[in-house]
Motif scaffolding. Sequence first.
Motif, mmCIF file in Angstrom:
data_model
loop_
_atom_site.group_PDB
_atom_site.id
_atom_site.type_symbol
_atom_site.label_atom_id
_atom_site.label_comp_id
_atom_site.label_asym_id
_atom_site.label_seq_id
_atom_site.Cartn_x
_atom_site.Cartn_y
_atom_site.Cartn_z
ATOM 1 N N TYR A 10 57.288 34.593 115.444
ATOM 2 C CA TYR A 10 57.432 33.884 116.698
ATOM 3 C C TYR A 10 58.176 34.896 117.677
ATOM 4 O O TYR A 10 57.921 34.677 118.802
ATOM 5 N N TRP A 11 58.950 35.651 117.192
ATOM 6 C CA TRP A 11 59.875 36.323 118.395
ATOM 7 C C TRP A 11 59.693 37.944 118.057
ATOM 8 O O TRP A 11 60.612 38.677 118.659
ATOM 9 N N LEU A 12 58.598 38.494 117.722
ATOM 10 C CA LEU A 12 58.441 39.835 117.699
ATOM 11 C C LEU A 12 57.316 40.021 118.760
ATOM 12 O O LEU A 12 56.065 39.639 118.329
ATOM 13 N N PHE A 13 57.402 40.726 119.961
ATOM 14 C CA PHE A 13 56.430 40.790 120.973
ATOM 15 C C PHE A 13 55.702 42.033 121.190
ATOM 16 O O PHE A 13 56.178 42.917 120.704
ATOM 17 N N GLU A 18 54.925 41.653 127.778
ATOM 18 C CA GLU A 18 54.974 40.147 127.356
ATOM 19 C C GLU A 18 56.453 39.684 127.909
ATOM 20 O O GLU A 18 56.445 38.452 128.098
ATOM 21 N N ALA A 22 57.319 36.402 130.222
ATOM 22 C CA ALA A 22 58.284 35.440 130.065
ATOM 23 C C ALA A 22 59.398 35.209 130.943
ATOM 24 O O ALA A 22 59.483 33.980 131.374
ATOM 25 N N GLU A 25 58.199 33.758 134.007
ATOM 26 C CA GLU A 25 57.781 32.605 134.028
ATOM 27 C C GLU A 25 59.010 31.342 134.157
ATOM 28 O O GLU A 25 59.117 30.462 134.676
ATOM 29 N N LYS A 29 59.924 28.716 136.995
ATOM 30 C CA LYS A 29 59.995 27.439 136.550
ATOM 31 C C LYS A 29 61.393 26.648 137.206
ATOM 32 O O LYS A 29 61.348 25.657 137.818
ATOM 33 N N LEU A 91 64.722 34.329 127.463
ATOM 34 C CA LEU A 91 63.291 34.564 127.457
ATOM 35 C C LEU A 91 62.819 33.066 128.082
ATOM 36 O O LEU A 91 61.740 32.838 128.452
ATOM 37 N N ILE A 92 63.378 31.994 127.548
ATOM 38 C CA ILE A 92 63.027 30.713 127.807
ATOM 39 C C ILE A 92 63.636 30.016 129.254
ATOM 40 O O ILE A 92 62.806 29.460 129.884
ATOM 41 N N HIS A 93 64.882 30.368 129.050
ATOM 42 C CA HIS A 93 65.625 29.538 130.517
ATOM 43 C C HIS A 93 65.883 30.684 131.624
ATOM 44 O O HIS A 93 66.317 31.917 130.995
ATOM 45 N N LEU A 201 60.963 43.839 119.965
ATOM 46 C CA LEU A 201 59.700 44.418 120.135
ATOM 47 C C LEU A 201 59.353 45.199 118.811
ATOM 48 O O LEU A 201 57.976 45.323 118.607
ATOM 49 N N ALA B 318 53.733 44.599 116.224
ATOM 50 C CA ALA B 318 53.878 43.303 116.937
ATOM 51 C C ALA B 318 52.652 42.838 117.815
ATOM 52 O O ALA B 318 52.103 43.785 118.461
ATOM 53 N N ALA B 320 52.337 39.487 118.971
ATOM 54 C CA ALA B 320 52.711 38.124 119.630
ATOM 55 C C ALA B 320 52.410 38.439 120.956
ATOM 56 O O ALA B 320 53.028 39.268 121.809
ATOM 57 N N TRP B 322 53.176 36.270 124.635
ATOM 58 C CA TRP B 322 53.988 35.279 125.290
ATOM 59 C C TRP B 322 53.220 34.141 125.649
ATOM 60 O O TRP B 322 52.209 34.246 126.538
ATOM 61 N N GLN B 325 56.259 29.270 125.469
ATOM 62 C CA GLN B 325 57.251 28.340 124.423
ATOM 63 C C GLN B 325 57.721 27.289 124.833
ATOM 64 O O GLN B 325 58.082 27.230 126.069
#
Lengths: 331, 327
Positions: A10-13, A18, A22, A25, A29, A91-93, A201, B318, B320, B322, B325
Amino acid sequence: MFSTSTQKKYWLFADESELLKARSEANAKFVASHGPKMTEEERNEILDANEEKALLKFYELQLRDFCRRFEPPMPRSVAGTAFHYFKRFYLIHSVMDYHPKEILVTCVYLATKVDEFNVSIDQFVRNVKGNQTKAMDIILNNELLLMQVLNYNLTIHNPFRPIEGLLIDIKTRGTMVDPERLRPGIEDFLDKAFLTSAPLLVAPSQLALAAVLHSVSKIGENLDNYVTKTLLGDSSSEALASLVEAVRKVRSMIKSMESSPKEVIRVLEKRLEKCRNQENNPDSEIYKKRQFEALHDEDEKYGSDFPSLIMSGDLKLGEGIFEINKSMTSP
Amino acid sequence: MDEQACPRCKTTKYRNPSLKLMVNVCGHALCDSCVDLLFLKGSGSCPDCGVPLRRSNFRVQIFEDPFVEKEMDIRRRVMRDYNLKEEDFANLQDYNNYLEEVERIVYNLTNNIEIVSTNQSIDRFKRENKDLIAKNRIRSGREEIILEELLEEEKILVESRKRAIAHEEMLEKKKKMRSKEALIDELMFSEQSAASIVETFKKRKLEEQEEMERHREPSPPPLVAATQFSTGIKFSQRIPKDGFLPVPKEDDTPLFKYEPLVLTRNGPSAPTWEEVTEKKYINHVRESSVVERAGGYLPQLACLRALEEAFDGLRTVAVARWTGQVA
């Protein structure tokens, strides 16, 4: 094992674009949800994605120094884990939603727990400058949030053990003289790597290989033979190609790393103070009011028995909270 | 202490804290004196909602919130009909659906939602599962009797023990009194000197104490509840402790089969345990101390771990993307 871990799943982009997606985004938001609530002058201070990036870089340096100066001396894997958490969180907030200073200490605290480097909260806050009880409250309040944002994927694979493995392998199967000379170069490279987005990465073993190769070229030697023949002798050429690609990516990221001057950072910090989400600011009025209301709900729950329950010790509350309530409910 | 007062005579609650609140099927509470007043004739209506009620429907309130009492009442009524157990269902999913259905019914009835349709579903269920319900009623009736018998036995044991202890204490006290009186009598009527009399008594008391300690009277055996006829045939409903065990059910789950662990490694393979020593990888790892070896730690472990982590994932690519999430 890394190959079966959530880190890889889930955490290797795929690449930097990408990550950029994130981050923008997250920024958008925040602007969408809080922009309308803010005043005109606050809205002018909103940071964009690049400015957030610069701020984050600055705070990662702080993170590194915090871990370096930690008493008792902290193993490097704990610092590595904390870095991973920090990068993933932002990455999320957005930076404006949760202040990096607070998330920083929370990440380190969680990392000490996960990596089994046990430090009690008291010992931990002794390393924090400033109001230590406030720091304790901040950390304990944010810990669960951090875990939730990470989606509870808490196991991090760091490149330190792969480094050891590679060195053992070089000493056994390689032809180099005294590979121990490589260690300072490796440490230096990894330090810089953690300040970039490289850990999100590439795999930790690839990161380790990049570090070794960089150090090797710094002392003027060449391990390409070892890599192609011995290390990957039995695998296909496209595997070799992808590995080479990954290593090259990391090395170029490190080279192009730049840090902004302090003045710029100071300005950005001031702007952050103005535009940040006040609900999550422990110094703000809104936050304190929310805490107050949360306790008052407890009052409703237990009804008039509240004082007697507290006196008999059946209901235990935190220290600061207890004082407020006592003054409210005593006759 | 209740913060609520009886809705009718409000003052009486504060004055008399031992006054109990009685609650009825509509969920409204009344103190017992008000109940007496209103239901002299045996039936009347609730002062709050006007629903016609009977005096026999009043129960002493256990919970402060009358809503909870009402729900408890409704649940008891529903469970008398919905008494199926897990074994009555084919699979877990059906049992769970049944339980959810029960909860829905109780919720609807408690909050006065769709009462008519809910009652209809209850009736339908009763009709469809008549025999299952009847069977379960008998079964639970039996279980209750067994539990009661157990409780009875325990109670009798406890009581007989208490009686034995009380009896002993009484005997002791009587003895002490008697010896005291004897001492006083002697002092009054005998011709020996007071000191010598006291001496003799003291000695006698010590002797008696030693005798007591040497043979303690066995206490009478506790009365055993009558659980069997004189011929030894037991007449309790309970399956006796050393009776027959139920026959084990047919287990259809598949037997455990060992499958060796398959490691997906995205990189070159690491050496095996033997190769680590043969090919001299081990020379580059710190030797384990005696203390560590006692705990089972061998340097091959560290060496292998480092090598595996170094090789694992070297070929990772890799991919994945985005996807926004969960925050």
